[in-house]
Write a protein that holds these residues in place. Structure first.
Motif, short mmCIF file in Angstrom:
data_model
loop_
_atom_site.label_atom_id
_atom_site.label_comp_id
_atom_site.label_asym_id
_atom_site.label_seq_id
_atom_site.Cartn_x
_atom_site.Cartn_y
_atom_site.Cartn_z
N ASP A 30 45.89 48.64 42.16
CA ASP A 30 44.96 48.24 43.21
C ASP A 30 44.01 47.25 42.53
OD1 ASP A 30 46.17 50.05 44.84
OD2 ASP A 30 44.34 51.16 45.38
N VAL A 31 43.91 46.06 43.11
CA VAL A 31 43.03 45.05 42.53
C VAL A 31 41.72 45.09 43.31
CG1 VAL A 31 42.75 42.59 42.03
CG2 VAL A 31 45.04 43.65 41.92
N THR A 32 40.63 45.46 42.63
CA THR A 32 39.39 45.79 43.35
C THR A 32 38.23 44.87 43.00
OG1 THR A 32 38.26 47.25 41.79
CG2 THR A 32 40.07 48.22 43.04
N GLY A 33 37.22 44.89 43.85
CA GLY A 33 35.93 44.29 43.53
C GLY A 33 34.94 45.40 43.24
N SER A 34 33.67 45.04 43.10
CA SER A 34 32.68 46.00 42.64
C SER A 34 31.77 46.51 43.75
CB SER A 34 31.82 45.35 41.56
OG SER A 34 31.25 44.16 42.08
N LEU A 35 32.05 46.14 44.98
CA LEU A 35 31.21 46.59 46.09
C LEU A 35 31.35 48.10 46.29
CD1 LEU A 35 30.20 44.05 48.31
CD2 LEU A 35 30.85 45.95 49.72
N CYS A 36 30.29 48.77 46.71
CA CYS A 36 30.35 50.22 46.93
C CYS A 36 30.95 50.53 48.29
CB CYS A 36 28.98 50.84 46.79
SG CYS A 36 28.34 50.65 45.13
N GLU A 37 32.16 50.03 48.49
CA GLU A 37 32.94 50.28 49.70
C GLU A 37 34.37 50.44 49.19
OE1 GLU A 37 32.54 50.47 52.99
OE2 GLU A 37 30.38 50.08 53.04
N ASN A 38 35.02 51.52 49.55
CA ASN A 38 36.35 51.72 48.99
C ASN A 38 37.37 50.71 49.48
OD1 ASN A 38 38.12 53.13 47.26
ND2 ASN A 38 39.08 54.04 49.08
N ASN A 39 37.05 50.00 50.61
CA ASN A 39 38.02 48.98 51.04
C ASN A 39 37.79 47.64 50.35
OD1 ASN A 39 35.72 48.29 52.39
ND2 ASN A 39 36.73 47.84 54.34
N ASP A 40 36.94 47.60 49.34
CA ASP A 40 36.78 46.37 48.57
C ASP A 40 37.97 46.24 47.61
OD1 ASP A 40 35.98 44.10 47.31
OD2 ASP A 40 34.30 45.02 46.23
N LYS A 41 39.11 45.89 48.18
CA LYS A 41 40.34 45.74 47.39
C LYS A 41 41.02 44.46 47.82
CE LYS A 41 41.05 50.70 46.77
NZ LYS A 41 41.89 51.87 46.98
N PHE A 42 41.36 43.62 46.86
CA PHE A 42 42.08 42.38 47.16
C PHE A 42 43.57 42.67 47.37
CE2 PHE A 42 38.42 40.83 44.67
CZ PHE A 42 37.88 39.98 45.62
N ALA A 43 44.03 43.76 46.78
CA ALA A 43 45.43 44.13 46.93
C ALA A 43 45.56 45.62 46.65
CB ALA A 43 46.30 43.34 45.97
N ILE A 44 46.49 46.25 47.36
CA ILE A 44 46.75 47.68 47.17
C ILE A 44 48.22 47.82 46.76
CG2 ILE A 44 46.90 49.90 48.38
CD1 ILE A 44 44.55 48.90 50.15
N ASP A 45 48.46 48.64 45.75
CA ASP A 45 49.82 48.89 45.26
C ASP A 45 50.58 47.59 44.99
OD1 ASP A 45 49.32 51.58 45.52
OD2 ASP A 45 50.37 51.80 47.45
N ARG A 46 49.91 46.66 44.33
CA ARG A 46 50.54 45.36 44.03
C ARG A 46 51.22 45.42 42.66
NH1 ARG A 46 49.04 40.20 46.00
NH2 ARG A 46 48.53 41.39 47.86
N MET A 47 52.47 44.98 42.59
CA MET A 47 53.20 44.92 41.32
C MET A 47 52.78 43.65 40.58
SD MET A 47 54.82 47.73 41.32
CE MET A 47 55.74 47.52 39.78
N LEU A 48 52.25 43.82 39.40
CA LEU A 48 51.77 42.70 38.59
C LEU A 48 52.21 42.89 37.14
CD1 LEU A 48 48.09 42.46 39.95
CD2 LEU A 48 49.95 40.84 40.42
N PRO A 49 52.12 41.85 36.33
CA PRO A 49 52.34 42.07 34.90
C PRO A 49 51.25 43.00 34.37
CG PRO A 49 52.07 39.72 35.41
CD PRO A 49 51.78 40.47 36.67
N LYS A 50 51.49 43.65 33.26
CA LYS A 50 50.47 44.54 32.70
C LYS A 50 49.20 43.73 32.42
CE LYS A 50 50.08 48.19 29.17
NZ LYS A 50 48.76 48.48 29.68
N LEU A 51 48.08 44.25 32.93
CA LEU A 51 46.83 43.49 32.84
C LEU A 51 45.94 44.01 31.72
CD1 LEU A 51 45.91 43.30 36.65
CD2 LEU A 51 46.91 41.49 35.23
N THR A 52 45.13 43.11 31.17
CA THR A 52 44.10 43.55 30.24
C THR A 52 42.79 42.89 30.62
OG1 THR A 52 44.68 41.75 28.75
CG2 THR A 52 45.59 43.91 28.21
N HIS A 53 41.73 43.43 30.06
CA HIS A 53 40.37 42.88 30.22
C HIS A 53 40.41 41.38 29.90
CE1 HIS A 53 36.02 42.61 29.70
NE2 HIS A 53 36.30 41.86 28.65
N GLY A 54 39.83 40.58 30.75
CA GLY A 54 39.74 39.14 30.47
C GLY A 54 40.87 38.32 31.07
#
Ligand SMILES: *Cc1c(COP(=O)(O)O)cnc(C)c1O
Length: 419
Positions: free
Chosen positions: A335-359
């Motif tokens: 789930d690709v999220t933002g920092s808003l205090c709303e649980n629907n602040d998600k740009f994508a849900i269950d999205r298959m992506l390459p393994k991500l790291t900080h930065g």
């Protein structure tokens, strides 16, 4: 299958980020101009054809100026949008004012700018006359009600708050004719993000038939039919672009069969597209702040739904490319999220992506329309900057990011000490 690619390399993107911190929206001028020319070309058969760019899709004067240079006008629906058009140098009948539930001061401003006024309701004839006077050119927005099915974003026409009924159109044009209005247009908008060209051909047919009936019944002449916006774009990989030429050919055929055959040519075709004009040529660039692993994997970005609300608002799909990791296996679900205090602040849900790291740099596609524009300050979130890649590849900032001072600007802290 249509792929979704970035117009810049990871290296170019890194250089831009060095200068302008994430998050930001970045627009591609070359692609916007190319698309604008193709759009105009598709309607080259129609003398006087004009696209009025829907300002609400991307209310930035630099973008509006580029489109003006390509021959487009501006479709405005608020006082601020009218002022934005004016400051960009777009005035007079280069402006279509398609508003609803309109305050008097907006009509007054639209009249001052000599904009084309498109009324949303029959009672607005008296209201406009009282507050700003009737212009000699008037347009009405038609709501076809049960004649048209509508779609997800805009809903069923009968439930929609917009436009005149069929009977009200006849009555409204009669009233305006009798009060000395000389020039007439008609408008309808019943779709949003529609990819089927036939939908717009049918809409044109409905308007053309109405023009024949109303012209004959009232002895007035129509100058234009405004087919409005709502032309869709392929947000998902694998979706195809709308066949604009098929749409234009279909409209031309109806024009010949209905307008020309009844001796009502020439009639200008107007559109007021937003999404189709800039949507695919904007990108929201953001970095991964945190990777969180609980019941699901979350990639938290430095952007949030204040920068792009469509996924949260409509469950809309926006494609995401991880810059520099395009070729890696997309084997991890986030789930690709933002920092808003709303649980629907998600740009994508269950999205298959390459393994991500900080930065990691994530680029969210198709944010050129109804992206930055829908931003808000809930939760004290600040809106991002907007950048433009010029045709020569240089990058300019066309809007700075908001600061905390911007957020506090409407508050009076001096008053607080005596409160
Ligand atoms: C929103 C809107 C448009 C533009 O819609 P798009 O889907 O961006 O093409 C055009 N006209 C009116 C009246 C609108 O409200």
């Amino acid at each position: 299958m249509a792929e979704k690619k970035l117009p810049f390399s990871k290296k170019q993107l890194d250089a831009i980020i060095d200068q302008y911190p994430t998050p930001f929206h970045i627009y591609d001028e070359k692609a916007i101009r190319k698309n604008a020319r193709e759009f105009k070309k598709a309607f080259a058969w129609s003398r006087g054809f004009k696209e009025f760019f829907a300002v609400k899709a991307c209310p930035n004067p630099y973008i509006m100026k580029i489109l003006q240079a390509e021959g487009f006008g501006a479709d405005c629906s608020s006082l601020s949008e009218l002022v934005l058009a004016q400051k960009t140098g777009i005035v007079g009948e280069e402006i279509m004012f398609s508003s609803n539930d309109t305050p008097a001061k907006e009509f007054i401003k639209a009249r001052k700018l000599k904009a084309i006024i498109n009324l949303d309701d029959i009672t607005h004839i008296d209201y406009l006359e009282k507050h700003a006077g009737l212009p000699d050119l008037i347009c009405f927005r038609y709501n076809p009600g049960p004649l048209k099915k509508g779609n997800f974003i805009i809903g069923h026409p009968e439930e929609a708050k917009y436009g005149f009924t069929r009977e009200q159109l006849f009555e409204g044009y009669r009233i305006c004719r009798d009060r000395g209005v000389k020039r007439f247009g008609i408008h309808t908008m019943v779709a949003s993000n529609e990819l089927d060209p036939n939908y717009f051909v049918e809409t044109a047919e409905i308007l053309f038939n109405l023009i024949v009936e109303i012209s004959h019944a009232l002895g007035i002449r129509f100058e234009f039919a405004n087919l409005s916006g709502g032309v869709g774009i392929p947000y998902r990989p694998g979706q195809e672009r709308i066949d604009l030429d098929a749409m234009s050919r279909g409209i031309k055929k109806k024009y010949e069969q209905i307008i020309a055959a009844n001796g009502l040519a020439p009639l200008k075709i107007y559109t007021e597209c937003g999404r189709y004009i800039t949507g695919p040529y904007g990108y929201l660039v953001s970095k991964v702040l945190h990777i969180k692993d609980t019941y699901k994997k979350f990639a938290g970005l430095d952007a949030c739904m204040a920068d792009l609300m469509r996924p949260a608002l409509y469950g809309a799909y926006h494609h995401i490319t991880v810059a520099g990791k395009e070729k890696l296996s997309h084997d991890t679900m986030y789930d690709v999220t933002g920092s808003l205090c709303e649980n629907n602040d998600k740009f994508a849900i269950d999205r298959m992506l390459p393994k991500l790291t900080h930065g990691d740099t994530l680029v969210i596609h198709d944010t050129g329309a109804h992206g930055y524009a829908m931003g808000f300050n809930y939760n004290g979130k600040l809106r991002s900057a907007e950048l433009l890649v010029r045709e020569d590849g240089s990058v300019v900032q066309i809007r700075r990011a908001e600061t905390v001072a911007d957020y506090l600007r409407t508050l009076d802290f001096k008053g607080l000490s005596e409160f």
